[in-house]
Design an enzyme around this catalytic site. Sequence first.
Site: not given
Ligand code: C5J
Length: 217
Positions: A23, A68, A125, A128, A153-154, A158
């Site tokens: 992501d 995401e 996707k 998460k 991240v993060t 995820c």
């Molecule tokens: C991810 C989020 N990629 N923090 N998404 O961690 O919502």
Amino acid sequence: MEIAAEPYPFVLDPEHAALLIIDMQRDFLEPGGFGEMLGNDVTQLRRTIEPNRRLLRERGLKVMHTREGHRPDLFDLPQAKKTRGRSKTSIGDPGPMGRILVRGEAGHDIIPELYPKPGEPVIDKPGKGAFYATDLDAMLQHQGVKQLVVTGVTTEVCVNTTVREANDRGYERLVLEDCVGSYFPEFQEMGLKMIKAQGGIFGWVTTSGEILKALKA
Ligand code: C5J
């Protein structure tokens, strides 16, 4: 190939390993994106760009990217995810870089610094975790991948969710601490501690420097 890691050295088998970059999307990392609009400090995530770029340049491993996001018709967006946070602007609404976390919109795409090269699959996707409602597991199995080197991240959302999903599916997981980021320093620290606690209950943690050293040797 042995890599110094916590809680103990990780034995990397590059033939059966893949680098999974989670992501690294414009809406999470770029100034002016959705993440910053919610009040987050994107510099906490942007420090991961350069180490990820160095890793990609080395090209020692198969590379896969995730994003995401949701279908433009939002049929794959649970109402609970849409309304959570009570934000005036939420997933699917117009945001600073197009509709927020919707596939095909500018903010949903991967940052130019780490943009996938031809032949590097991108897994879209809706959740998460990168395994939920995707073909990632099938692709890894057909490519003979048994180990995942995880970045992105993060850290606590995820990355951790994907690492836990991969654990239950029998993959070995090595997380690179300088290549994963959280908007919150305390979650960065705890997110990594949770992975390597109890003898590596969810995986191993090392740095990009250690893996690059091993791949170059
Ligand atoms: C991810 C989020 N990629 N923090 N998404 O961690 O919502």
